[in-house]
Design a protein around this motif. Structure first.
Motif, PDB file in Angstrom:
ATOM      1  N   GLU A 169       0.822  -1.205   0.000  1.00 13.21           N
ATOM      2  CA  GLU A 169       0.000   0.000   0.000  1.00 13.21           C
ATOM      3  C   GLU A 169       0.856   1.255   0.000  1.00 13.21           C
ATOM      4  O   GLU A 169       0.489   2.276  -0.558  1.00 13.21           O
ATOM      5  N   ASP A 170       2.002   1.186   0.692  1.00 11.12           N
ATOM      6  CA  ASP A 170       2.943   2.302   0.707  1.00 11.12           C
ATOM      7  C   ASP A 170       4.339   1.724   0.927  1.00 11.12           C
ATOM      8  O   ASP A 170       4.523   0.503   0.989  1.00 11.12           O
ATOM      9  N   LEU A 171       5.319   2.601   1.051  1.00 12.83           N
ATOM     10  CA  LEU A 171       6.713   2.154   1.108  1.00 12.83           C
ATOM     11  C   LEU A 171       7.305   2.224   2.512  1.00 12.83           C
ATOM     12  O   LEU A 171       8.522   2.192   2.673  1.00 12.83           O
ATOM     13  N   SER A 172       6.465   2.272   3.528  1.00 15.70           N
ATOM     14  CA  SER A 172       6.970   2.346   4.898  1.00 15.70           C
ATOM     15  C   SER A 172       7.827   1.131   5.249  1.00 15.70           C
ATOM     16  O   SER A 172       8.917   1.263   5.821  1.00 15.70           O
ATOM     17  N   ALA A 173       7.343  -0.059   4.891  1.00 19.28           N
ATOM     18  CA  ALA A 173       8.101  -1.271   5.207  1.00 19.28           C
ATOM     19  C   ALA A 173       9.393  -1.334   4.397  1.00 19.28           C
ATOM     20  O   ALA A 173      10.440  -1.750   4.901  1.00 19.28           O
ATOM     21  N   ALA A 174       9.341  -0.911   3.127  1.00 18.70           N
ATOM     22  CA  ALA A 174      10.543  -0.898   2.294  1.00 18.70           C
ATOM     23  C   ALA A 174      11.566   0.086   2.838  1.00 18.70           C
ATOM     24  O   ALA A 174      12.777  -0.188   2.861  1.00 18.70           O
ATOM     25  N   GLU A 175      11.096   1.245   3.291  1.00 20.18           N
ATOM     26  CA  GLU A 175      11.999   2.242   3.866  1.00 20.18           C
ATOM     27  C   GLU A 175      12.649   1.703   5.138  1.00 20.18           C
ATOM     28  O   GLU A 175      13.861   1.883   5.355  1.00 20.18           O
ATOM     29  N   ALA A 176      11.887   1.018   5.966  1.00 19.04           N
ATOM     30  CA  ALA A 176      12.433   0.431   7.199  1.00 19.04           C
ATOM     31  C   ALA A 176      13.476  -0.627   6.870  1.00 19.04           C
ATOM     32  O   ALA A 176      14.516  -0.722   7.531  1.00 19.04           O
ATOM     33  N   GLU A 177      13.214  -1.434   5.831  1.00 17.79           N
ATOM     34  CA  GLU A 177      14.178  -2.471   5.428  1.00 17.79           C
ATOM     35  C   GLU A 177      15.461  -1.836   4.904  1.00 17.79           C
ATOM     36  O   GLU A 177      16.565  -2.301   5.212  1.00 17.79           O
ATOM     37  N   ALA A 178      15.347  -0.768   4.120  1.00 18.94           N
ATOM     38  CA  ALA A 178      16.531  -0.084   3.596  1.00 18.94           C
ATOM     39  C   ALA A 178      17.360   0.503   4.739  1.00 18.94           C
ATOM     40  O   ALA A 178      18.596   0.405   4.738  1.00 18.94           O
TER      41      ALA A 178
ATOM     42  N   THR B 105      21.207   1.319   3.987  1.00 20.17           N
ATOM     43  CA  THR B 105      21.221   1.807   2.608  1.00 20.17           C
ATOM     44  C   THR B 105      20.823   3.275   2.585  1.00 20.17           C
ATOM     45  O   THR B 105      19.825   3.663   3.196  1.00 20.17           O
ATOM     46  N   ARG B 106      21.597   4.094   1.899  1.00 20.47           N
ATOM     47  CA  ARG B 106      21.257   5.504   1.757  1.00 20.47           C
ATOM     48  C   ARG B 106      20.011   5.637   0.894  1.00 20.47           C
ATOM     49  O   ARG B 106      19.949   5.100  -0.202  1.00 20.47           O
ATOM     50  N   CYS B 107      19.007   6.340   1.392  1.00 20.06           N
ATOM     51  CA  CYS B 107      17.751   6.422   0.648  1.00 20.06           C
ATOM     52  C   CYS B 107      17.038   7.731   0.948  1.00 20.06           C
ATOM     53  O   CYS B 107      17.320   8.404   1.930  1.00 20.06           O
ATOM     54  N   GLU B 108      16.094   8.066   0.065  1.00 19.18           N
ATOM     55  CA  GLU B 108      15.264   9.251   0.214  1.00 19.18           C
ATOM     56  C   GLU B 108      13.873   8.929  -0.310  1.00 19.18           C
ATOM     57  O   GLU B 108      13.736   8.378  -1.405  1.00 19.18           O
ATOM     58  N   ARG B 109      12.850   9.279   0.468  1.00 20.62           N
ATOM     59  CA  ARG B 109      11.474   8.961   0.096  1.00 20.62           C
ATOM     60  C   ARG B 109      10.752  10.190  -0.444  1.00 20.62           C
ATOM     61  O   ARG B 109      10.914  11.298   0.077  1.00 20.62           O
ATOM     62  N   VAL B 110       9.964   9.989  -1.490  1.00 22.55           N
ATOM     63  CA  VAL B 110       9.136  11.037  -2.083  1.00 22.55           C
ATOM     64  C   VAL B 110       7.708  10.503  -2.136  1.00 22.55           C
ATOM     65  O   VAL B 110       7.449   9.491  -2.794  1.00 22.55           O
ATOM     66  N   ALA B 111       6.785  11.162  -1.450  1.00 25.97           N
ATOM     67  CA  ALA B 111       5.408  10.664  -1.381  1.00 25.97           C
ATOM     68  C   ALA B 111       4.379  11.754  -1.641  1.00 25.97           C
ATOM     69  O   ALA B 111       3.220  11.618  -1.249  1.00 25.97           O
ATOM     70  N   ASP B 112       4.782  12.834  -2.306  1.00 25.08           N
ATOM     71  CA  ASP B 112       3.853  13.949  -2.515  1.00 25.08           C
ATOM     72  C   ASP B 112       3.429  14.065  -3.976  1.00 25.08           C
ATOM     73  O   ASP B 112       3.213  15.158  -4.489  1.00 25.08           O
TER      74      ASP B 112
ATOM     75  N   ILE C  51       2.709   7.116 -10.589  1.00 23.70           N
ATOM     76  CA  ILE C  51       3.476   6.707  -9.415  1.00 23.70           C
ATOM     77  C   ILE C  51       2.965   7.500  -8.221  1.00 23.70           C
ATOM     78  O   ILE C  51       2.795   8.723  -8.305  1.00 23.70           O
ATOM     79  N   THR C  52       2.718   6.827  -7.104  1.00 22.21           N
ATOM     80  CA  THR C  52       2.160   7.511  -5.936  1.00 22.21           C
ATOM     81  C   THR C  52       3.138   7.612  -4.764  1.00 22.21           C
ATOM     82  O   THR C  52       2.907   8.386  -3.840  1.00 22.21           O
ATOM     83  N   ASP C  53       4.215   6.845  -4.785  1.00 23.40           N
ATOM     84  CA  ASP C  53       5.152   6.818  -3.661  1.00 23.40           C
ATOM     85  C   ASP C  53       6.470   6.274  -4.201  1.00 23.40           C
ATOM     86  O   ASP C  53       6.486   5.275  -4.927  1.00 23.40           O
ATOM     87  N   SER C  54       7.589   6.920  -3.878  1.00 20.00           N
ATOM     88  CA  SER C  54       8.900   6.480  -4.354  1.00 20.00           C
ATOM     89  C   SER C  54       9.910   6.477  -3.223  1.00 20.00           C
ATOM     90  O   SER C  54       9.873   7.341  -2.333  1.00 20.00           O
ATOM     91  N   LEU C  55      10.817   5.518  -3.283  1.00 15.76           N
ATOM     92  CA  LEU C  55      11.959   5.460  -2.376  1.00 15.76           C
ATOM     93  C   LEU C  55      13.204   5.313  -3.239  1.00 15.76           C
ATOM     94  O   LEU C  55      13.381   4.302  -3.914  1.00 15.76           O
ATOM     95  N   PHE C  56      14.046   6.347  -3.246  1.00 14.29           N
ATOM     96  CA  PHE C  56      15.271   6.330  -4.043  1.00 14.29           C
ATOM     97  C   PHE C  56      16.413   5.833  -3.162  1.00 14.29           C
ATOM     98  O   PHE C  56      16.688   6.414  -2.107  1.00 14.29           O
TER      99      PHE C  56
ATOM    100  N   THR D  95      21.426   4.841  -8.719  1.00 14.12           N
ATOM    101  CA  THR D  95      20.163   5.043  -8.010  1.00 14.12           C
ATOM    102  C   THR D  95      19.139   4.004  -8.433  1.00 14.12           C
ATOM    103  O   THR D  95      18.937   3.757  -9.631  1.00 14.12           O
ATOM    104  N   VAL D  96      18.513   3.374  -7.465  1.00 12.61           N
ATOM    105  CA  VAL D  96      17.423   2.430  -7.672  1.00 12.61           C
ATOM    106  C   VAL D  96      16.172   3.034  -7.043  1.00 12.61           C
ATOM    107  O   VAL D  96      16.225   3.567  -5.929  1.00 12.61           O
ATOM    108  N   GLU D  97      15.062   2.961  -7.751  1.00 15.46           N
ATOM    109  CA  GLU D  97      13.816   3.544  -7.248  1.00 15.46           C
ATOM    110  C   GLU D  97      12.800   2.437  -6.970  1.00 15.46           C
ATOM    111  O   GLU D  97      12.443   1.671  -7.863  1.00 15.46           O
ATOM    112  N   LEU D  98      12.350   2.360  -5.729  1.00 15.76           N
ATOM    113  CA  LEU D  98      11.239   1.488  -5.368  1.00 15.76           C
ATOM    114  C   LEU D  98       9.985   2.345  -5.378  1.00 15.76           C
ATOM    115  O   LEU D  98       9.991   3.466  -4.873  1.00 15.76           O
ATOM    116  N   CYS D  99       8.906   1.831  -5.959  1.00 20.72           N
ATOM    117  CA  CYS D  99       7.734   2.699  -6.116  1.00 20.72           C
ATOM    118  C   CYS D  99       6.435   1.924  -5.955  1.00 20.72           C
ATOM    119  O   CYS D  99       6.384   0.699  -6.070  1.00 20.72           O
ATOM    120  N   ILE D 100       5.375   2.682  -5.686  1.00 18.94           N
ATOM    121  CA  ILE D 100       4.007   2.190  -5.694  1.00 18.94           C
ATOM    122  C   ILE D 100       3.329   2.769  -6.935  1.00 18.94           C
ATOM    123  O   ILE D 100       3.372   3.976  -7.165  1.00 18.94           O
TER     124      ILE D 100
END
Length: 299
Positions: free
Chosen positions: A96-105, A110-117, A124-129, A137-142
């Motif tokens: 549903e969102d990238l909260s769990a992915a961000e926690a795993e990173a 892992t250096r990461c930045e989330r964009v959800a706006d 795309i509704t949510d990204s984790l770079f 750079t790898v992008e995880l997205c919803i």
């Protein structure tokens, strides 16, 4: 879903190969965070060691086999000169969102930045770079409309390649070339300054073109190996091959030595107008071997 006017379109974005200075170190990132399963190693031989051909580790990630890492002599910075430098691969997460992915990173440091706006109109509704050890750079997205694909097992449930972000120096030229060559169309846009989103009509994957003053050296100065792989049907391939007007004809140091043994004649390598390396091929005739390979059992 929109279709190109003459019916000549790609089937899908199939896989990619990224540059690396340390294949073992890089694969630890791809297996540890991305759940990649190793497939085989290409050019583990004298020619690979002599840098006549690229040594590449291939693996399966997000249900795409053939994704890879190519060993480079060119020194890659682990800290890119600018955000999202070079080719950025986007992977769709089954969540549903990238909260769990961000926690795993964060757990895996892992250096990461989330964009959800993103606005409601964005596909795309949510990204984790996230940055791999070589600064790619790898992008995880919803995705707003999820693909009907069961996720691959791993720390993060990845469904498929969602998109690829490509640096260009002229958006109008890039739009014309990618549309006329591959049948990509303009549909829902991922917002961003100096940016244009094109869609692969048959798979709903995206090619996001980003205008920069100069395409990153990690895309244009690397030893051969890194590329974006695009697949078409057998019927569309001859016309796409004809339109692919920047084909690679030779890149080995010895004119009497074949640089690369590609077992499938229905494939070609080349470049977009900005130096990004691209492979095109037929989806039903995907090669099972690349160069001289050493296969490893999946763990």
């Amino acid at each position: 879903m929109p279709t190109h006017v003459n019916g000549i379109t790609l089937e899908r974005i199939d896989h990619g190969v990224l540059p690396s200075n340390d294949l073992g170190r890089a694969f630890r990132f791809w297996s540890g965070l991305m759940g990649a399963r190793i497939g085989f190693h290409a050019n583990l031989n004298a020619r690979g060691l002599n840098r006549e051909v690229p040594m590449i580790v291939f693996f399966t990630v997000a249900n795409h086999s053939g994704f890879g890492l190519a060993l480079q002599d060119f020194r890659l910075s682990s800290t890119p000169a600018r955000p999202q430098e070079g080719v950025v691969w986007g992977f769709e997460v089954a969540a549903e969102d990238l909260s769990a992915a961000e926690a795993e990173a964060e757990k895996q440091k892992t250096r990461c930045e989330r964009v959800a706006d993103y606005p409601p109109s964005s596909p795309i509704t949510d990204s984790l770079f996230a940055l791999d050890p070589d600064g790619n750079t790898v992008e995880l997205c919803i995705r707003k409309t999820p693909a009907d694909i069961a996720p691959q097992q791993g720390p993060i449930p990845l469904r498929r390649i969602s998109h690829v972000r490509v640096e260009v120096t002229d958006l109008a030229q890039a739009r014309a070339w990618y549309s006329s060559t591959f049948g990509l169309v303009e549909a829902e846009q991922v917002p961003g300054a100096d940016q244009l989103t094109l869609t692969v009509p048959k798979s709903n994957q995206l090619v996001i073109l980003r205008r920069v003053d100069r395409v990153a050296e990690r895309s244009t100065h690397c030893f051969k190996g890194p590329h974006i792989d695009l697949r078409s049907s057998e019927e569309c391939y001859p016309e796409i091959l004809k339109r692919f007007n920047r084909k690679e004809t030779y890149w080995g140091p010895d004119p009497d030595l074949i640089p690369w043994h590609e077992p499938d004649s229905n494939t070609a390598y080349g470049y977009d107008p900005f130096g990004n390396r691209i492979q095109i091929g037929v989806i039903a005739k995907r090669p099972m071997h690349y160069g001289n390979v050493a296969r490893f059992a999946n763990p």
